[in-house]
Design a protein around this motif. Structure first.
Motif, PDB file in Angstrom:
ATOM      1  N   ARG A   1      15.706  -4.373   0.817  1.00  0.00           N
ATOM      2  CA  ARG A   1      15.669  -5.435  -0.188  1.00  0.00           C
ATOM      3  C   ARG A   1      14.412  -5.261  -1.028  1.00  0.00           C
ATOM      4  N   TRP A   2      14.597  -5.047  -2.321  1.00  0.00           N
ATOM      5  CA  TRP A   2      13.482  -4.859  -3.241  1.00  0.00           C
ATOM      6  C   TRP A   2      13.409  -6.044  -4.192  1.00  0.00           C
ATOM      7  N   GLU A   3      12.196  -6.530  -4.388  1.00  0.00           N
ATOM      8  CA  GLU A   3      11.996  -7.657  -5.297  1.00  0.00           C
ATOM      9  C   GLU A   3      10.897  -7.323  -6.300  1.00  0.00           C
ATOM     10  N   LEU A   4      11.167  -7.651  -7.569  1.00  0.00           N
ATOM     11  CA  LEU A   4      10.160  -7.456  -8.614  1.00  0.00           C
ATOM     12  C   LEU A   4       9.083  -8.531  -8.468  1.00  0.00           C
ATOM     13  N   VAL A   5       7.834  -8.092  -8.240  1.00  0.00           N
ATOM     14  CA  VAL A   5       6.766  -9.055  -7.982  1.00  0.00           C
ATOM     15  C   VAL A   5       5.644  -8.981  -9.022  1.00  0.00           C
ATOM     16  N   GLY A   6       5.643  -7.971  -9.880  1.00  0.00           N
ATOM     17  CA  GLY A   6       4.574  -7.869 -10.869  1.00  0.00           C
ATOM     18  C   GLY A   6       4.939  -6.905 -11.977  1.00  0.00           C
ATOM     19  N   SER A   7       4.167  -6.934 -13.050  1.00  0.00           N
ATOM     20  CA  SER A   7       4.387  -5.994 -14.158  1.00  0.00           C
ATOM     21  C   SER A   7       3.079  -5.822 -14.929  1.00  0.00           C
ATOM     22  N   ARG A   8       3.008  -4.701 -15.637  1.00  0.00           N
ATOM     23  CA  ARG A   8       1.845  -4.439 -16.469  1.00  0.00           C
ATOM     24  C   ARG A   8       2.238  -3.517 -17.607  1.00  0.00           C
ATOM     25  N   GLY A   9       1.752  -3.781 -18.809  1.00  0.00           N
ATOM     26  CA  GLY A   9       2.049  -2.939 -19.957  1.00  0.00           C
ATOM     27  C   GLY A   9       1.352  -1.601 -19.867  1.00  0.00           C
ATOM     28  N   ILE A  10       2.067  -0.553 -20.274  1.00  0.00           N
ATOM     29  CA  ILE A  10       1.513   0.801 -20.287  1.00  0.00           C
ATOM     30  C   ILE A  10       1.282   1.209 -21.738  1.00  0.00           C
ATOM     31  N   GLY A  11       0.015   1.456 -22.065  1.00  0.00           N
ATOM     32  CA  GLY A  11      -0.315   1.764 -23.447  1.00  0.00           C
ATOM     33  C   GLY A  11      -0.793   3.179 -23.683  1.00  0.00           C
ATOM     34  N   GLU A  12      -0.937   3.985 -22.623  1.00  0.00           N
ATOM     35  CA  GLU A  12      -1.389   5.359 -22.804  1.00  0.00           C
ATOM     36  C   GLU A  12      -0.755   6.252 -21.759  1.00  0.00           C
ATOM     37  N   ALA A  13      -0.522   7.502 -22.124  1.00  0.00           N
ATOM     38  CA  ALA A  13       0.044   8.475 -21.193  1.00  0.00           C
ATOM     39  C   ALA A  13      -1.072   9.063 -20.325  1.00  0.00           C
ATOM     40  N   GLY A  14      -0.663   9.641 -19.208  1.00  0.00           N
ATOM     41  CA  GLY A  14      -1.633  10.244 -18.304  1.00  0.00           C
ATOM     42  C   GLY A  14      -1.312   9.972 -16.849  1.00  0.00           C
ATOM     43  N   GLU A  15      -2.324  10.220 -15.992  1.00  0.00           N
ATOM     44  CA  GLU A  15      -2.146  10.030 -14.555  1.00  0.00           C
ATOM     45  C   GLU A  15      -2.599   8.633 -14.142  1.00  0.00           C
ATOM     46  N   TYR A  16      -1.746   7.956 -13.387  1.00  0.00           N
ATOM     47  CA  TYR A  16      -2.040   6.627 -12.860  1.00  0.00           C
ATOM     48  C   TYR A  16      -2.029   6.694 -11.337  1.00  0.00           C
ATOM     49  N   THR A  17      -2.784   5.794 -10.735  1.00  0.00           N
ATOM     50  CA  THR A  17      -2.838   5.723  -9.282  1.00  0.00           C
ATOM     51  C   THR A  17      -2.472   4.317  -8.844  1.00  0.00           C
ATOM     52  N   LEU A  18      -1.484   4.229  -7.965  1.00  0.00           N
ATOM     53  CA  LEU A  18      -1.052   2.947  -7.414  1.00  0.00           C
ATOM     54  C   LEU A  18      -1.701   2.784  -6.038  1.00  0.00           C
ATOM     55  N   THR A  19      -2.428   1.691  -5.869  1.00  0.00           N
ATOM     56  CA  THR A  19      -3.084   1.395  -4.595  1.00  0.00           C
ATOM     57  C   THR A  19      -2.658   0.009  -4.133  1.00  0.00           C
ATOM     58  N   CYS A  20      -2.192  -0.077  -2.882  1.00  0.00           N
ATOM     59  CA  CYS A  20      -1.721  -1.361  -2.352  1.00  0.00           C
ATOM     60  C   CYS A  20      -2.427  -1.653  -1.040  1.00  0.00           C
ATOM     61  N   GLU A  21      -2.918  -2.886  -0.901  1.00  0.00           N
ATOM     62  CA  GLU A  21      -3.636  -3.320   0.289  1.00  0.00           C
ATOM     63  C   GLU A  21      -2.768  -4.323   1.054  1.00  0.00           C
ATOM     64  N   ALA A  22      -2.296  -3.889   2.187  1.00  0.00           N
ATOM     65  CA  ALA A  22      -1.498  -4.761   3.054  1.00  0.00           C
ATOM     66  C   ALA A  22      -1.452  -4.106   4.424  1.00  0.00           C
ATOM     67  N   GLU A  23      -0.850  -4.814   5.366  1.00  0.00           N
ATOM     68  CA  GLU A  23      -0.791  -4.283   6.723  1.00  0.00           C
ATOM     69  C   GLU A  23       0.088  -3.040   6.733  1.00  0.00           C
ATOM     70  N   PRO A  24      -0.422  -1.880   7.144  1.00  0.00           N
ATOM     71  CA  PRO A  24       0.367  -0.649   7.137  1.00  0.00           C
ATOM     72  C   PRO A  24       1.639  -0.779   7.977  1.00  0.00           C
ATOM     73  N   GLY A  25       2.702  -0.145   7.504  1.00  0.00           N
ATOM     74  CA  GLY A  25       3.962  -0.142   8.244  1.00  0.00           C
ATOM     75  C   GLY A  25       4.797  -1.384   8.060  1.00  0.00           C
ATOM     76  N   VAL A  26       4.312  -2.362   7.272  1.00  0.00           N
ATOM     77  CA  VAL A  26       5.066  -3.602   7.089  1.00  0.00           C
ATOM     78  C   VAL A  26       5.727  -3.625   5.712  1.00  0.00           C
ATOM     79  N   ASP A  27       4.935  -3.493   4.673  1.00  0.00           N
ATOM     80  CA  ASP A  27       5.459  -3.579   3.310  1.00  0.00           C
ATOM     81  C   ASP A  27       5.424  -2.214   2.624  1.00  0.00           C
ATOM     82  N   THR A  28       6.372  -2.039   1.691  1.00  0.00           N
ATOM     83  CA  THR A  28       6.415  -0.842   0.854  1.00  0.00           C
ATOM     84  C   THR A  28       6.443  -1.295  -0.599  1.00  0.00           C
ATOM     85  N   PHE A  29       5.738  -0.575  -1.462  1.00  0.00           N
ATOM     86  CA  PHE A  29       5.668  -0.926  -2.874  1.00  0.00           C
ATOM     87  C   PHE A  29       6.120   0.262  -3.716  1.00  0.00           C
TER      88      PHE A  29
END
Length: 218
Positions: free
Chosen positions: A123-151
């Motif tokens: 079950r996937w739920e949309l929980v956030g959004s952000r505008g992208i204004g430039e091309a390039g490399e992005y890094t997604l970092t998520c802080e939560a209890e490991p093994g519980v949530d996936t983003f």
């Protein structure tokens, strides 16, 4: 001078007049045309509605996916769109941050609309959004209890406006195609029935006067 034949007589008065349906104009093929227009309109409406609705509510292709406590790098080639943050099975936008190509770190905002999908036992739920204004490399970092949530992050176009347009398009398919079909098909059926009925009455009137098919020679 010519005079008509007298009406044909049966044992109980004038014989009934038979009109072969194949003699009537316009031909019965127009009933088929009108019916096909209606059927095609409703089939088109159903297919268009299902396809449009599925495209609108389906889970978008993920640009990157990370388990809680991990970080993942992904490349963006296009700009001027909303990057949606999805969580499974739970989570919120405050758990993740996005490192931009220039090294600055930004948080996700509220997406402005609700969207959740169950697919492949997840079950996937949309929980956030952000505008992208430039091309390039992005890094997604998520802080939560490991093994519980996936983003995961995905291109959601222009966000809520695009989602609303998709829903509107679905309902336009559901309503517009049948209305168009009825606007074309029903008049064909009505006009065909009316003209055939008039033609039948005219033929019956003629055959009451000339039951043998024409005037009697003087």
């Amino acid at each position: 001078m010519s005079v008509p034949y007298p009406p044909a007589q049966g044992p109980y008065g004038p014989a009934p007049i038979h009109i072969d349906p194949q003699e009537l104009r316009p031909g019965r093929v127009w009933y088929i045309v009108g019916a096909l227009v209606l059927v095609c309109a409703f089939v088109t409406a159903l297919v268009g509605f299902v396809f449009s609705m599925f495209s609108t509510v389906a889970l978008p292709d993920f640009e990157a996916r990370a388990n809680a406590g991990e970080e993942v790098v992904f490349t963006v080639d296009e700009t001027d769109f909303q990057l949606g943050l999805y969580a499974s099975p739970t989570g919120d936008q405050g758990m993740c941050s996005l490192v931009l190509p220039d090294g600055t770190e930004e948080r996700f905002g509220w997406p402005g609309y609700s969207h959740y999908v169950e697919v492949g036992g997840e079950r996937w739920e949309l929980v956030g959004s952000r505008g992208i204004g430039e091309a390039g490399e992005y890094t997604l970092t998520c802080e939560a209890e490991p093994g519980v949530d996936t983003f995961a992050v995905a291109d959601i176009g222009d966000g809520g406006a695009g989602f609303a347009r998709g829903l509107l398009s679905s309902f336009l398919w559901a309503l517009g195609a049948p209305l168009l079909g009825m606007a074309i098909g029903l008049p064909i059926l009505i006009v065909t029935g009316t003209r055939r009925s008039r033609h039948k009455r005219r033929l019956m009137t003629e055959r009451r006067q000339w039951p043998h098919g024409g005037p009697h020679p003087a």
